[in-house]
Design a protein around this motif. Structure first.
Motif, PDB file in Angstrom:
ATOM      1  N   SER A   1       4.913  -5.240  -3.060  1.00 34.29           N
ATOM      2  CA  SER A   1       5.692  -6.451  -2.805  1.00 34.29           C
ATOM      3  C   SER A   1       5.102  -7.245  -1.650  1.00 34.29           C
ATOM      4  O   SER A   1       5.018  -8.486  -1.705  1.00 34.29           O
ATOM      5  N   ALA A   2       4.688  -6.549  -0.599  1.00 29.16           N
ATOM      6  CA  ALA A   2       4.077  -7.221   0.548  1.00 29.16           C
ATOM      7  C   ALA A   2       2.766  -7.891   0.158  1.00 29.16           C
ATOM      8  O   ALA A   2       2.469  -9.016   0.599  1.00 29.16           O
ATOM      9  N   GLN A   3       1.988  -7.220  -0.657  1.00 28.28           N
ATOM     10  CA  GLN A   3       0.743  -7.808  -1.141  1.00 28.28           C
ATOM     11  C   GLN A   3       1.018  -9.090  -1.928  1.00 28.28           C
ATOM     12  O   GLN A   3       0.303 -10.091  -1.785  1.00 28.28           O
ATOM     13  N   SER A   4       2.055  -9.057  -2.741  1.00 27.08           N
ATOM     14  CA  SER A   4       2.425 -10.234  -3.523  1.00 27.08           C
ATOM     15  C   SER A   4       2.834 -11.389  -2.612  1.00 27.08           C
ATOM     16  O   SER A   4       2.443 -12.544  -2.823  1.00 27.08           O
ATOM     17  N   LEU A   5       3.626 -11.079  -1.592  1.00 27.58           N
ATOM     18  CA  LEU A   5       4.057 -12.110  -0.651  1.00 27.58           C
ATOM     19  C   LEU A   5       2.872 -12.689   0.104  1.00 27.58           C
ATOM     20  O   LEU A   5       2.738 -13.912   0.264  1.00 27.58           O
TER      21      LEU A   5
ATOM     22  N   ASN B   1      11.469 -13.347   5.457  1.00 21.90           N
ATOM     23  CA  ASN B   1      10.577 -12.600   4.574  1.00 21.90           C
ATOM     24  C   ASN B   1       9.449 -11.911   5.336  1.00 21.90           C
ATOM     25  O   ASN B   1       8.804 -11.001   4.799  1.00 21.90           O
ATOM     26  N   LEU B   2       9.217 -12.320   6.575  1.00 28.42           N
ATOM     27  CA  LEU B   2       8.149 -11.722   7.370  1.00 28.42           C
ATOM     28  C   LEU B   2       8.399 -10.243   7.661  1.00 28.42           C
ATOM     29  O   LEU B   2       7.446  -9.481   7.888  1.00 28.42           O
ATOM     30  N   GLU B   3       9.640  -9.825   7.631  1.00 25.96           N
ATOM     31  CA  GLU B   3       9.943  -8.423   7.940  1.00 25.96           C
ATOM     32  C   GLU B   3       9.262  -7.482   6.951  1.00 25.96           C
ATOM     33  O   GLU B   3       8.826  -6.389   7.315  1.00 25.96           O
ATOM     34  N   LEU B   4       9.173  -7.886   5.694  1.00 29.71           N
ATOM     35  CA  LEU B   4       8.477  -7.080   4.689  1.00 29.71           C
ATOM     36  C   LEU B   4       7.013  -6.895   5.074  1.00 29.71           C
ATOM     37  O   LEU B   4       6.453  -5.792   4.941  1.00 29.71           O
ATOM     38  N   LEU B   5       6.375  -7.950   5.569  1.00 32.77           N
ATOM     39  CA  LEU B   5       4.969  -7.855   5.959  1.00 32.77           C
ATOM     40  C   LEU B   5       4.782  -6.967   7.184  1.00 32.77           C
ATOM     41  O   LEU B   5       3.845  -6.156   7.240  1.00 32.77           O
ATOM     42  N   PHE B   6       5.641  -7.118   8.171  1.00 32.60           N
ATOM     43  CA  PHE B   6       5.551  -6.268   9.359  1.00 32.60           C
ATOM     44  C   PHE B   6       5.725  -4.795   8.975  1.00 32.60           C
ATOM     45  O   PHE B   6       4.994  -3.928   9.457  1.00 32.60           O
TER      46      PHE B   6
END
Length: 409
Positions: free
Chosen positions: A155-159, A193-198
């Protein structure tokens, strides 16, 4: 509960590595304030509301989105790759499992989470963070579902695929969906949405995810905010040069007005970014935008749907904005070093929760929701004075954060 809040305020000081021995006397002055909010009672109220609603929500191809004005039951909408609200209901169930430790909520949360696995490849918009992290992220962290890790990393890769280095932000909407704008669009909501990346950067994903999240936060801080520390909703950038082309709104009253939930996303988002980075510039900014927001609030701490809408006395409130900010302020109160700020933000969060749990905003005894009187998009003519699923999510997250603060003492 009075003793809980007394001890909690003392705990806030100790979180900043202050000597309890040297500060008990001064902290006792801050702890004299009494709040009418009863945490344990409100947790039980939320569980009772779920016991009432969940048996009616049996179609796994849909999720609850809103309860219309003067209705009592959730209106369900089909799950879909473009439906940003799908992750909040399973997230609510994960929080109730964490608060109650009742296995039935874990089973229900798993059932409602795992229907979204295919959403891990969404690249059509930025909302994959909203869709996947409340569901799979809470399942991983609160439900010990370690098998969700790979789903979250995908999911993070997709974002991250929507990041434009020329602009320095993740692109939010497609222009096909929103033809008013022709180039790179970023909305303030995207901060969450940045929380998913962190999370992904810390849990086996590319370290580039961290850099993308930080750059997005920096660019948003530079371009999304006015000199008075209030936010526009939509920024349109030139996709090649990164130049700001337009500053507009989609859900606020007017392009230059201060949409209340937009301000809420910023407060929550920059608090989270500071937690994840430790960079004081993000904490300083979170403080500035929070202080401005608190200045604008009405007496009951629940904002109107836009701070600049005319004739506010007859305009709808937005309980969802209050729930988002209450959750963010509880965290911010533990991150600021200044004791007066700790007290100020904790006090503001408690006043918001007191209002939200009061008869004026509570759904208890009236509908299947925790809360009433949210406004999703009045400027678009829908979700006006309703119960909203994301208001429920951030409200129960606030309860979970308060409970953790109690247990940490």
């Amino acid at each position: 509960m009075k003793l809980f809040f007394v001890s909690l305020l003392i705990c806030l000081a100790s979180c900043q590595n202050l000597s309890k021995k040297n500060n008990i006397k001064e902290e006792s002055k801050l702890s004299a304030k009494f709040y009418s909010f009863d945490l344990d009672k409100e947790i039980k109220n939320c569980e009772a509301q779920l016991n009432q609603a969940v048996p009616k929500l049996t179609d796994l191809t849909k999720h609850p989105r809103l309860i219309e004005t003067n209705e009592t039951e959730w209106k369900e909408i089909p799950n879909g790759r473009l439906v940003w609200t799908s992750g909040f209901y399973p997230g609510i169930l994960w929080y109730m499992y964490n608060l109650s430790k009742d296995e039935k909520w874990k089973k229900e949360a798993i059932k409602r989470t795992e229907v979204f696995e295919d959403f891990k490849t969404i690249t059509e918009h930025h909302d994959i963070g909203f869709m996947m992290f409340p569901a799979y992220g809470n399942g991983y962290m609160l439900g010990d579902k370690k098998e969700y890790k790979d789903i979250l990393l995908t999911s993070a890769q997709s974002l991250a695929s929507r990041y434009n280095p020329n602009v320095g932000t993740i692109r939010s909407w497609s222009n096909k969906m929103h033809p008013r704008w022709e180039q790179h669009i970023t909305i303030i909501d995207n901060m969450l949405n940045l929380e998913l990346l962190f999370w992904a950067a810390k849990n086996g994903g590319s370290k580039e995810y961290y850099d993308i999240a930080v750059k997005h936060a920096e660019t948003t801080m530079a371009n999304h905010y006015r000199p008075d520390y209030t936010s526009w909703h939509v920024i349109e950038y030139d996709s090649i040069s990164g130049k700001v082309l337009n500053r507009h709104t989609k859900q606020g009253y007017a392009d230059d007005s201060r949409w209340s939930r937009g301000q809420a996303w910023g407060i929550y988002g920059y608090t989270m970014v500071y937690r994840e980075t430790g960079d004081k510039k993000f904490l300083d900014f979170a403080v500035k935008i929070t202080d401005k927001y608190l200045e604008l609030l009405p007496e009951d701490y629940i904002p109107h749907w836009d701070f600049d809408v005319p004739n506010k006395e007859i305009e709808e409130r937005d309980a969802s904005a209050a729930a988002v900010v209450a959750s963010g302020l509880l965290e911010l109160s533990t991150l600021v070093e200044d004791k007066n700020k700790q007290e100020q933000y904790f006090d503001a969060a408690m006043r918001m929760l007191e209002s939200l749990s009061s008869d004026a905003y509570s759904g208890v005894g009236k509908a299947d929701s925790f809360l009433l009187h949210s406004t999703g998009a009045k400027s678009l003519g829908h979700e006006i004075d309703v119960a909203l699923i994301y208001a429920e999510y951030y409200y129960i997250e606030s309860l979970d954060r308060l409970k953790k603060m109690e247990l940490a003492n």
